[in-house]
Design a protein around this motif. Structure first.
Motif, PDB file in Angstrom:
ATOM      1  N   LYS A  73      53.144  33.181  52.248  1.00  0.00           N
ATOM      2  CA  LYS A  73      54.194  32.783  51.310  1.00  0.00           C
ATOM      3  C   LYS A  73      53.679  31.737  50.330  1.00  0.00           C
ATOM      4  CE  LYS A  73      58.683  30.496  51.233  1.00  0.00           C
ATOM      5  NZ  LYS A  73      59.661  29.736  52.058  1.00  0.00           N
ATOM      6  N   LEU A  74      52.924  30.763  50.815  1.00  0.00           N
ATOM      7  CA  LEU A  74      52.356  29.734  49.949  1.00  0.00           C
ATOM      8  C   LEU A  74      51.432  30.359  48.922  1.00  0.00           C
ATOM      9  CD1 LEU A  74      51.895  26.765  49.219  1.00  0.00           C
ATOM     10  CD2 LEU A  74      50.162  26.662  51.017  1.00  0.00           C
ATOM     11  N   LYS A  75      50.571  31.258  49.359  1.00  0.00           N
ATOM     12  CA  LYS A  75      49.645  31.935  48.457  1.00  0.00           C
ATOM     13  C   LYS A  75      50.401  32.762  47.420  1.00  0.00           C
ATOM     14  CE  LYS A  75      45.497  33.593  47.280  1.00  0.00           C
ATOM     15  NZ  LYS A  75      44.381  32.783  46.786  1.00  0.00           N
ATOM     16  N   ASP A  76      51.417  33.503  47.869  1.00  0.00           N
ATOM     17  CA  ASP A  76      52.188  34.365  46.972  1.00  0.00           C
ATOM     18  C   ASP A  76      52.908  33.557  45.900  1.00  0.00           C
ATOM     19  OD1 ASP A  76      51.372  36.574  48.363  1.00  0.00           O
ATOM     20  OD2 ASP A  76      53.236  36.806  49.515  1.00  0.00           O
ATOM     21  N   THR A  77      53.532  32.456  46.300  1.00  0.00           N
ATOM     22  CA  THR A  77      54.304  31.672  45.337  1.00  0.00           C
ATOM     23  C   THR A  77      53.390  30.960  44.335  1.00  0.00           C
ATOM     24  OG1 THR A  77      54.415  29.915  47.016  1.00  0.00           O
ATOM     25  CG2 THR A  77      56.334  31.311  46.781  1.00  0.00           C
ATOM     26  N   ILE A  78      52.227  30.523  44.794  1.00  0.00           N
ATOM     27  CA  ILE A  78      51.254  29.936  43.869  1.00  0.00           C
ATOM     28  C   ILE A  78      50.779  31.003  42.882  1.00  0.00           C
ATOM     29  CG2 ILE A  78      48.924  28.964  43.669  1.00  0.00           C
ATOM     30  CD1 ILE A  78      50.966  26.932  44.619  1.00  0.00           C
ATOM     31  N   GLN A  79      50.501  32.193  43.409  1.00  0.00           N
ATOM     32  CA  GLN A  79      50.039  33.294  42.571  1.00  0.00           C
ATOM     33  C   GLN A  79      51.086  33.640  41.511  1.00  0.00           C
ATOM     34  OE1 GLN A  79      46.912  34.300  43.615  1.00  0.00           O
ATOM     35  NE2 GLN A  79      46.667  35.401  41.680  1.00  0.00           N
ATOM     36  N   ALA A  80      52.351  33.676  41.922  1.00  0.00           N
ATOM     37  CA  ALA A  80      53.421  34.009  40.982  1.00  0.00           C
ATOM     38  C   ALA A  80      53.599  32.932  39.921  1.00  0.00           C
ATOM     39  CB  ALA A  80      54.730  34.214  41.741  1.00  0.00           C
ATOM     40  N   GLY A  81      53.264  31.684  40.264  1.00  0.00           N
ATOM     41  CA  GLY A  81      53.477  30.579  39.333  1.00  0.00           C
ATOM     42  C   GLY A  81      52.411  30.411  38.272  1.00  0.00           C
ATOM     43  N   ILE A  82      51.313  31.167  38.361  1.00  0.00           N
ATOM     44  CA  ILE A  82      50.209  30.979  37.407  1.00  0.00           C
ATOM     45  C   ILE A  82      50.099  32.126  36.401  1.00  0.00           C
ATOM     46  CG2 ILE A  82      48.899  29.611  39.074  1.00  0.00           C
ATOM     47  CD1 ILE A  82      47.149  32.032  39.601  1.00  0.00           C
ATOM     48  N   GLU A  83      51.116  32.984  36.368  1.00  0.00           N
ATOM     49  CA  GLU A  83      51.060  34.158  35.500  1.00  0.00           C
ATOM     50  C   GLU A  83      50.838  33.789  34.038  1.00  0.00           C
ATOM     51  OE1 GLU A  83      50.930  37.415  36.219  1.00  0.00           O
ATOM     52  OE2 GLU A  83      50.747  36.744  38.292  1.00  0.00           O
ATOM     53  N   ASP A  84      51.435  32.682  33.586  1.00  0.00           N
ATOM     54  CA  ASP A  84      51.340  32.302  32.173  1.00  0.00           C
ATOM     55  C   ASP A  84      50.211  31.318  31.890  1.00  0.00           C
ATOM     56  OD1 ASP A  84      53.548  33.910  31.633  1.00  0.00           O
ATOM     57  OD2 ASP A  84      54.969  32.282  32.051  1.00  0.00           O
ATOM     58  N   PHE A  85      49.390  31.023  32.893  1.00  0.00           N
ATOM     59  CA  PHE A  85      48.285  30.083  32.696  1.00  0.00           C
ATOM     60  C   PHE A  85      47.129  30.773  31.960  1.00  0.00           C
ATOM     61  CE2 PHE A  85      48.967  26.579  36.087  1.00  0.00           C
ATOM     62  CZ  PHE A  85      50.308  26.528  35.755  1.00  0.00           C
ATOM     63  N   LEU A 107      42.739  28.795  40.319  1.00  0.00           N
ATOM     64  CA  LEU A 107      43.872  28.625  41.226  1.00  0.00           C
ATOM     65  C   LEU A 107      44.060  29.829  42.144  1.00  0.00           C
ATOM     66  CD1 LEU A 107      46.407  26.947  38.777  1.00  0.00           C
ATOM     67  CD2 LEU A 107      45.309  25.862  40.732  1.00  0.00           C
ATOM     68  N   SER A 108      43.835  31.029  41.612  1.00  0.00           N
ATOM     69  CA  SER A 108      44.028  32.229  42.434  1.00  0.00           C
ATOM     70  C   SER A 108      42.946  32.374  43.493  1.00  0.00           C
ATOM     71  CB  SER A 108      44.069  33.482  41.553  1.00  0.00           C
ATOM     72  OG  SER A 108      42.847  33.663  40.881  1.00  0.00           O
ATOM     73  N   ASN A 109      41.818  31.710  43.294  1.00  0.00           N
ATOM     74  CA  ASN A 109      40.720  31.792  44.262  1.00  0.00           C
ATOM     75  C   ASN A 109      40.823  30.754  45.386  1.00  0.00           C
ATOM     76  OD1 ASN A 109      39.429  33.985  43.118  1.00  0.00           O
ATOM     77  ND2 ASN A 109      38.177  32.725  41.750  1.00  0.00           N
ATOM     78  N   ILE A 110      41.846  29.910  45.346  1.00  0.00           N
ATOM     79  CA  ILE A 110      42.017  28.931  46.425  1.00  0.00           C
ATOM     80  C   ILE A 110      42.503  29.663  47.672  1.00  0.00           C
ATOM     81  CG2 ILE A 110      43.295  26.901  47.210  1.00  0.00           C
ATOM     82  CD1 ILE A 110      43.474  26.019  44.288  1.00  0.00           C
ATOM     83  N   GLU A 129      38.380  37.853  51.436  1.00  0.00           N
ATOM     84  CA  GLU A 129      38.253  37.489  50.020  1.00  0.00           C
ATOM     85  C   GLU A 129      39.573  36.965  49.465  1.00  0.00           C
ATOM     86  OE1 GLU A 129      37.573  40.690  51.102  1.00  0.00           O
ATOM     87  OE2 GLU A 129      35.465  40.187  51.521  1.00  0.00           O
ATOM     88  N   GLN A 130      40.557  36.732  50.357  1.00  0.00           N
ATOM     89  CA  GLN A 130      41.864  36.208  49.996  1.00  0.00           C
ATOM     90  C   GLN A 130      42.659  37.160  49.105  1.00  0.00           C
ATOM     91  OE1 GLN A 130      43.614  33.147  51.009  1.00  0.00           O
ATOM     92  NE2 GLN A 130      42.165  33.821  52.561  1.00  0.00           N
ATOM     93  N   ARG A 131      42.437  38.449  49.282  1.00  0.00           N
ATOM     94  CA  ARG A 131      43.258  39.465  48.635  1.00  0.00           C
ATOM     95  C   ARG A 131      44.330  39.925  49.621  1.00  0.00           C
ATOM     96  NH1 ARG A 131      41.392  44.082  48.078  1.00  0.00           N
ATOM     97  NH2 ARG A 131      39.584  43.887  49.470  1.00  0.00           N
ATOM     98  N   LEU A 132      45.539  40.128  49.126  1.00  0.00           N
ATOM     99  CA  LEU A 132      46.581  40.674  49.976  1.00  0.00           C
ATOM    100  C   LEU A 132      46.364  42.176  50.082  1.00  0.00           C
ATOM    101  CD1 LEU A 132      49.163  39.962  51.559  1.00  0.00           C
ATOM    102  CD2 LEU A 132      50.475  40.585  49.532  1.00  0.00           C
TER     103      LEU A 132
END
Length: 573
Positions: free
Chosen positions: A197-209, A217-220, A488-491
Motif C-alpha cells: 500500500k505504501l509503495k502504491d500510494t507513493i507511485q500514484a502520487g508521482i504521476e505529475d513529477f 522515487l519509483s525505484n525506492i 526489482e520492486q515491480r508489482l
C-alpha cells in the motif's frame, strides 16, 4: 479448602509463570492475592498493554480475591517482588509492569535517543531542485515534517486516517533527495499489504513529477521489516555484525511494530541512518509484545522528542458520519461512540443493523453471496489470459491483464471484520457458512474464486504474512494468484502451486487485527455482545474500555466509503 491452581488461573501459562516466580524469586511473604496480580499483568500483555494502573478496576478480568487494589498492593509489596533492580515486577507510583518488558521498552527508547542527533549526508553531486509548488498544498504541520528532514536524524510523524501522512512522506522523500540525490533510501512496514500500500500510494502520487524525479522515487524499495532484516528460524540475519547500508528508512504503520522487530532494526542500521517513523497511535497494539509507537506518543516520552515529533490533525478525507463516529470514539470513548451510533439515523455512509446471534446476519449473507458470485466470474475471466505452459510451473509470473487488475481491485472493495475467530459471528462461522463445517480439513474443496490469506512469510516466492490472493482453476490446474513485489520492486502477478504455500486461510472475513494496514470501500463490522468475552471464556474475561476503543477504532477506520455496524440485542446473549 484452597482451590486447585488450574481453577484459579486463566491459563496454564499463568500457572507455570507463578510457579517459576516462586522458585526463582521466593516471596518474603506469600499471599494468594499475587495470583490476581499475575493474571492482570498477563491479561494486559496479551492485549499489548505493558503498563497497568493498579488503581483502575480491571474490568477485563474477574478477580479471585476481594479488596483490589489496596489488598493486592499490600500483597505485592510484602512479597518483595518490586524491590531492587532484579525484581520481577516494576512498581512506579500506581503503575505495575513486568520488569523484563519494561527494561526492553527503556532500552528501545534509549537506542532511539542515542540516534537523536544532527544529520550529516553531504552530496558531491548537484542537488535535485525541488519545485516550491509541491509544498503549496501542504498544511503547517506537514511542512514542518518536511523541513525536519534537513535537520533531524529521528522523525516521528503521527496522524489518523486521511490526515495526509502518505502525501507528507512523499514530500519528505523529495526533500531528502533534494538535499542529497545519492541517498540510499528504503521504505518498510510490518506487513506485506502495508508495504504494498505504501509503495502504491507513493507511485500514484508521482504521476505529475518530472521524469528524473519520478525514476528516483519509483525505484525506492518497499518491503516488510522482516524481509529487510532477513528474518529466519534463528532470528534476523541483518544485525550489528551485518548492517543494512541505508541512509534513510521510512517505517509506516508503526502501531503494528513490536518490540523485538524495532530493536532488531535499530541494531541493523548504521549509526548515521536517518529514521522516519510513521503511524496512528490510536490503533490496536501488537499482541503480546506491547506497542512502542503508542509509548513514544505518550506525554512523558514525547517530551524527549519535542523537536522531532509532528502530529497531523487536519483530515483531507471526507468520510461524513464515519469520521464523526471515529472522532467521537477517539475523543470521548466507547460509551459515547455507541450512544451516537444508536441515536443516528442511517446515512449515506454509516448504518447499523440489529440481528439475532443464532444466525449470521442477513446483510452479511446477502453481501457475501453476491461477492462470491462476482469473484468466481471475475476469476473465470482471467483463465483465458494465462498461457497453457504456465500451468506446468510450480510458480511463474503471468501478464497482468485488465481482467486480473479488475479482479484484485474487486477483492479490495470489501472487508468483513470480526473481533474474534471463534464464537457467534466469528470468522470461522462465516467461513463455515460459505465453505462447509469441515472447511479447515477440506482445503482441496475450496472452489475457484475463493479469496485466501497467507499466514506466514515466504520471501522465496514473494509472499508475506497477511497477503491476500485467490484460487484460480480446478483439478490439476488449481492454483493460487497473488500480487507480489518482485526483487526489482515491480508489482507482479504470480501463479503459484498450492503446495508451495505453507499456511493459508480463507479470506471472506478476517479479524480486526488481521485487517490492520488494509482499507476497503465497504466495511461490514460484526460486533456481537459476545465480542467482549474471551475465546477461552474460562473467566468470562472482558476487554477493557481502552482495548475495545482501539478495536472499534481500527475496524471503522478501514472503511473508505461505507460502514455497516452489526450488533445484537443485549437480551439475545
Amino acid at each position: 479448602m484452597r482451590e486447585p491452581l488450574n481453577k484459579i488461573f486463566s491459563t496454564d501459562l499463568n500457572k507455570s509463570l507463578l510457579a517459576t516466580l516462586i522458585r526463582y524469586f521466593p516471596p518474603i511473604e506469600f499471599n494468594e492475592a499475587l495470583i490476581d496480580v499475575v493474571n492482570v499483568l498477563m491479561d494486559g500483555l496479551s492485549r499489548g498493554d505493558i503498563y497497568i494502573d493498579i488503581k483502575e478496576n480491571p474490568k477485563n478480568l474477574e478477580l479471585r480475591y476481594k479488596g483490589w487494589p489496596s489488598y493486592h498492593m499490600k500483597a505485592l509489596l510484602d512479597s518483595g517482588w518490586t524491590k531492587g533492580d532484579n525484581s520481577p515486577i516494576v512498581l512506579n507510583e500506581n503503575v505495575i509492569s513486568w520488569r523484563r518488558t519494561h527494561n526492553e521498552i527503556v532500552e528501545t527508547i534509549q537506542k532511539i535517543l542515542l540516534r537523536n542527533q544532527a544529520i550529516n549526508h553531504l552530496s558531491k553531486e548537484l542537488p535535485v531542485p525541488i519545485d516550491a509548488k509541491n509544498l503549496e498544498h501542504l498544511n503547517i504541520q506537514q511542512r514542518e515534517a518536511v523541513n525536519l528532514v534537513n535537520s533531524q536524524q529521528i522523525i516521528l510523524l503521527s496522524g489518523g486516517p486521511g490526515t495526509g501522512k502518505t502525501s507528507t512522506i512523499l514530500q519528505m522523500l523529495l526533500q531528502a533527495l533534494t538535499r542529497n540525490p545519492t541517498l540510499d533510501i528504503a521504505m518498510a512496514a510490518p506487513t506485506g499489504k502495508a508495504a504494498k500500500k505504501l509503495k502504491d500510494t507513493i507511485q500514484a502520487g508521482i504521476e505529475d513529477f518530472e521524469d528524473h524525479i519520478k525514476v528516483k522515487l519509483s525505484n525506492i524499495p518497499s518491503k516488510t521489516l522482516h524481509k529487510w532484516l532477513e528474518a529466519g528460524p534463528n532470528g534476523f540475519r541483518r544485525n550489528s555484525r551485518r548492517l543494512l547500508k541505508l541512509d534513510l528508512i521510512i517505517i509506516d504503520e508503526m502501531s503494528m511494530v513490536d518490540l523485538s522487530t524495532i530493536n532488531g532494526l535499530l541494531d541493523a542500521l548504521t549509526k548515521s541512518c536517518q529514521i522516519i517513523l510513521v503511524g496512528d497511535p490510536d490503533q490496536l497494539l501488537p499482541i503480546g509484545s506491547g506497542g512502542i509507537w503508542q509509548i513514544l506518543q505518550e506525554k512523558a516520552t514525547k517530551a524527549n522528542f519535542k523537536s522531532n515529533s509532528v502530529k497531523l490533525i487536519k483530515s483531507y478525507r471526507n468520510q461524513g458520519d464515519i469520521a464523526l463516529l471515529r472522532n467521537t470514539l477517539k475523543d470521548d470513548g466507547v460509551d459515547a461512540f455507541w450512544h451516537l451510533l444508536s441515536m443516528q439515523e442511517d446515512s449515506s455512509n454509516v448504518s447499523q443493523y440489529l440481528s439475532l446471534l443464532k444466525n449470521i446476519p442477513d446483510p452479511v449473507v446477502r453481501t457475501l453471496i453476491n461477492y462470491r458470485k462476482k469473484l468466481t466470474k471475475l476469476t473465470e475471466n482471467c483463465i483465458n489470459y494465462i498461457p497453457n505452459e504456465a500451468w506446468q510451473s510450480s510458480m511463474i509470473e503471468v501478464s497482468q491483464s485488465v481482467e486480473m487488475l479488475n479482479l484484485f481491485k474487486f477483492i479490495e472493495n470489501l472487508l468483513i471484520l470480526c473481533p474474534q475467530i471463534y464464537g457467534p459471528w466469528g470468522v470461522k462461522k462465516i467461513h463455515e457458512l460459505l465453505l462447509g463445517t469441515r472447511f479447515e480439513k477440506e482445503v482441496h474443496k475450496w472452489g475457484e474464486g475463493t479469496p485466501i490469506m497467507a499466514k506466514s512469510n515466504q520471501p522465496e516466492i514473494g509472499l508475506a504474512n497477511g497477503d491476500v490472493g485467490i484460487i484460480i482453476g480446478n483439478g490439476e490446474k488449481r492454483r493460487f494468484l497473488f500480487n507480489v513485489f518482485s526483487e526489482e520492486q515491480r508489482l507482479v502477478t504470480r501463479l503459484i502451486n498450492p503446495s508451495r504455500v505453507n499456511m493459508y486461510d480463507p479470506a471472506y472475513a478476517m479479524t480486526i487485527h488481521k485487517a490492520q494496514g488494509s482499507e476497503a470501500d465497504q466495511v461490514l463490522l460484526l460486533w456481537p455482545s459476545t465480542s467482549k468475552v474471551s475465546e477461552e471464556n474460562s473467566f468470562k474475561k472482558f476487554y477493557s474500555d481502552d482495548y475495545e476503543r482501539r478495536m472499534l477504532y481500527t475496524a471503522i477506520t478501514r472503511a473508505k466509503k461505507q460502514l455497516l455496524v452489526i450488533t445484537n440485542k443485549e437480551e439475545d446473549f
